[in-house]
Scaffold this active site. Sequence first.
Site, PDB file in Angstrom:
ATOM      1  N   GLU A   1      10.768 -10.352  -4.418  1.00 45.46           N
ATOM      2  CA  GLU A   1      10.593  -9.088  -3.678  1.00 45.46           C
ATOM      3  C   GLU A   1      10.233  -9.724  -1.975  1.00 45.46           C
ATOM      4  OE1 GLU A   1       8.685  -9.950  -5.944  1.00 45.46           O
ATOM      5  OE2 GLU A   1       6.491  -9.291  -5.457  1.00 45.46           O
TER       6      GLU A   1
ATOM      7  N   ASP B   1     -12.946   1.282  17.757  1.00 47.32           N
ATOM      8  CA  ASP B   1     -13.781   0.508  16.641  1.00 47.32           C
ATOM      9  C   ASP B   1     -14.714  -0.805  16.844  1.00 47.32           C
ATOM     10  OD1 ASP B   1     -12.275   2.415  15.068  1.00 47.32           O
ATOM     11  OD2 ASP B   1     -10.915   0.714  14.256  1.00 47.32           O
TER      12      ASP B   1
ATOM     13  N   HIS C   1       8.047 -14.599  -6.620  1.00 48.13           N
ATOM     14  CA  HIS C   1       7.879 -12.940  -6.045  1.00 48.13           C
ATOM     15  C   HIS C   1       9.333 -12.916  -5.168  1.00 48.13           C
ATOM     16  CE1 HIS C   1       4.001 -11.868  -7.276  1.00 48.13           C
ATOM     17  NE2 HIS C   1       3.545 -12.924  -7.167  1.00 48.13           N
TER      18      HIS C   1
ATOM     19  N   LYS D   1       1.542   1.868  12.870  1.00 44.85           N
ATOM     20  CA  LYS D   1       1.461   1.025  14.046  1.00 44.85           C
ATOM     21  C   LYS D   1       2.639  -0.361  13.721  1.00 44.85           C
ATOM     22  CE  LYS D   1      -2.670  -0.054  14.668  1.00 44.85           C
ATOM     23  NZ  LYS D   1      -3.962   0.315  14.345  1.00 44.85           N
TER      24      LYS D   1
ATOM     25  N   GLY E   1       5.095 -10.797 -14.678  1.00 47.30           N
ATOM     26  CA  GLY E   1       6.272 -10.250 -15.500  1.00 47.30           C
ATOM     27  C   GLY E   1       6.923 -11.413 -16.244  1.00 47.30           C
TER      28      GLY E   1
ATOM     29  N   GLU F   1      -5.449 -16.804 -19.050  1.00 50.96           N
ATOM     30  CA  GLU F   1      -5.946 -15.641 -18.249  1.00 50.96           C
ATOM     31  C   GLU F   1      -6.522 -14.529 -18.942  1.00 50.96           C
ATOM     32  OE1 GLU F   1      -3.209 -14.544 -15.264  1.00 50.96           O
ATOM     33  OE2 GLU F   1      -4.775 -13.248 -14.300  1.00 50.96           O
TER      34      GLU F   1
ATOM     35  N   GLU G   1     -15.134  -3.163  15.137  1.00 49.87           N
ATOM     36  CA  GLU G   1     -14.462  -4.395  14.777  1.00 49.87           C
ATOM     37  C   GLU G   1     -13.156  -5.012  15.560  1.00 49.87           C
ATOM     38  OE1 GLU G   1     -14.845  -1.755  13.115  1.00 49.87           O
ATOM     39  OE2 GLU G   1     -16.115  -2.682  11.143  1.00 49.87           O
TER      40      GLU G   1
ATOM     41  N   ILE H   1       5.091  -0.467  11.808  1.00 49.89           N
ATOM     42  CA  ILE H   1       6.727   0.069  11.759  1.00 49.89           C
ATOM     43  C   ILE H   1       6.927   0.239  13.306  1.00 49.89           C
ATOM     44  CG2 ILE H   1       7.928   1.947  11.175  1.00 49.89           C
ATOM     45  CD1 ILE H   1       6.325   1.945   8.629  1.00 49.89           C
TER      46      ILE H   1
ATOM     47  N   GLU I   1      -0.066  -6.251  17.406  1.00 53.57           N
ATOM     48  CA  GLU I   1      -0.535  -5.199  16.801  1.00 53.57           C
ATOM     49  C   GLU I   1      -2.123  -5.215  16.871  1.00 53.57           C
ATOM     50  OE1 GLU I   1       1.175  -4.204  12.913  1.00 53.57           O
ATOM     51  OE2 GLU I   1      -0.459  -2.748  12.637  1.00 53.57           O
TER      52      GLU I   1
ATOM     53  N   GLY J   1       0.860  -9.445 -11.109  1.00 52.13           N
ATOM     54  CA  GLY J   1      -0.652  -8.782 -11.171  1.00 52.13           C
ATOM     55  C   GLY J   1      -1.519  -9.923 -11.679  1.00 52.13           C
TER      56      GLY J   1
ATOM     57  N   CYS K   1       6.495 -12.935 -11.287  1.00 54.71           N
ATOM     58  CA  CYS K   1       5.347 -13.657 -11.733  1.00 54.71           C
ATOM     59  C   CYS K   1       4.627 -13.551 -12.982  1.00 54.71           C
ATOM     60  CB  CYS K   1       4.583 -13.364 -10.497  1.00 54.71           C
ATOM     61  SG  CYS K   1       3.574 -14.535 -10.042  1.00 54.71           S
TER      62      CYS K   1
END
Length: 619
Positions: free
Chosen positions: A569, A196, A567, A61, A439, A461, A198, A63, A189, A410, A437
């Site tokens: 990306e 449903d 990030h 939906k 990484g 951590e 919800e 996309i 959307e 992560g 991050c």
Amino acid sequence: MLLRVPSAMHDSEPDANSNFLRQFSDSEESSEHFSPTPAGYVRGRTRFVVVVGTVMSGLGKGIFASSLAKLMQDKGLTVAPMKLEGYLNIDSGTLNPYRHGEVFVLEDGLETDMDLGTYERILNQNLSRKNFITAGQIYTEILERERRGGYLGRDVQMIPHVTGVVKMRLRELAMAGPKGQQLDMVFVEVGGTAGDYENGFYIEALRELAFEEGDDSTCFVALTYILEPSILGEQKSKAAQLGMKRLMEAGIQPHIIACRAKNPVTPKVTQKISMFSNVPLKRVFSMHDRESIYVIPDAMRAAGLDREILSILGLHDRVNAGAEDSARSAWSAFARRLSAPRDHRVTIGISGKYASLRDAYASIDKAIEHCGVELSAEIDVRWLDTSDVHTKEGAAKLLEGADAIIVPGGFGSRGVEGKIHCAAHARTQRIPFLGICLGFQVAVIEYARNVLTLRDANSSEFDPTTSTVIISELPDQKRIEGIMGGTMRLGAQDVLVTPGSLASFLFANAKTVHERFRHRYEVDPAFIDRLEAGGLIFSGRHPKHPIMQMLELPVTAHPYFIGGQFHPELLSRPLKPHPMFMGLVAAAIAQREPTFAQTALGQRWVRSNASTVSPSNRS
Ligand code: GLN
């Protein structure tokens, strides 16, 4: 807080509540027709396109809706998407990426569903908390208002109060056009599928909205699925018909039906669907599987879906044909290059924890795809689970054949030691490396352990008891930035780029860049001098405080070794791939084909002396 009952609430707290209620006329407040609108809002001016799924979820939906919104944006119309989530979480921050896909962070720091990433990428538009509603947000707003006495003695109900808040939020988004103008279109959307529990209140709110906004204001698009069981070898429409029935029972007559299917939907099926749903045949579209999501806008246009929407909403006169031509050719060129044969071939290893599920790293996957098109590179992406890597040799084996390595973001300690070995492998073997991050933190830990010989270096951590906490949660810095204990540093921030660095080369000499963060831990400032004296360069910093945001190795020591506490990306777009990914892929190509550095693209993205300098022997 939420459940505390204020004493004599009506007398003691007139301010906030009466301000809220002042937005509505007296008659509205006391009538059954509670439907607030923001100040200055003109009903009917903004058109709404509502995309609801039937039969099953996972039809794409997001996309579909983003491609449709893009078609309208290309025509010069102002658009914004709205995602309605049925779950009770306030945002997606606490959701497990393994179950729900990645958490996508917006400029303003809201942690959202990965669909918002799809919208940002396809529309090339930054979104905000205005574009994302969860049931949790709606109920919280209502319950807090109720505790403050904001309903003046009324019982608070799903209709009109809950639906009223949903409509209000949709209209507030409609008001968020450029220069404070009302948008031409809002694409909504609805999460889940019709029927449903919800999302029932969303569908009801949208029914009310369509009624209140007036004729031609709202276009309902039902996205459905046509089954094609292999034992029958033909398409069956019954499930789609039943799904449509569910929608119609909720009082919604779809204007357009888009049929997702494996193969082009046959006329027999479209005719049946048309006839059982009261939707003219020309408004039933086959949205069968394509080779890539990027050809969907063109496919929709070829099928006439955009024209039908414009007709239904009476928007033809707002179209700017000139703008459409240029936007369309840029996008089509991208889609063509996407399927054209590629000049180069590289393999990227991604050392993650959720290696089995691409959705957990959706934006990284997309960022690599964008670079592949831009650099004409066929990129073989290998998702590698580092949980079982405990040694240098183990990392070397896992990464065998990788021309570039990404250690992505992560949380938690599982797989971290393996990631540290992967970073060491990339550094010592001169394999292009991008740390994101976690990484980035891993690269710092690795450098401290293996170059500075601080063998116990770790993040609190992963090992709060270690003697050398090099990555830690720093209360002072949290205070500086006004971040509350335990919560994360979220959203976009400026990063100061060191002139002359690899980062500066990649970002075309920009002095500052704006990147999105989602982290809790950072490099302890006590180690910065030692790390830098040992050869690690921090090439991106907080504009005021000693918070390290980018690192790199000198170009004399390594062809491409870079990391960001943010990030990258999240900001990569199809027509504007992110520089740090571009640099990574270009460096990988240059390692395999040294002549690449001399090409125009090579000169832009491969740092000139990178591949000619002898390797360092630091480890
Ligand atoms: N777990 C690390 C932190 O909280 C890294 C976070 C991330 O990779 N997004 O700082």
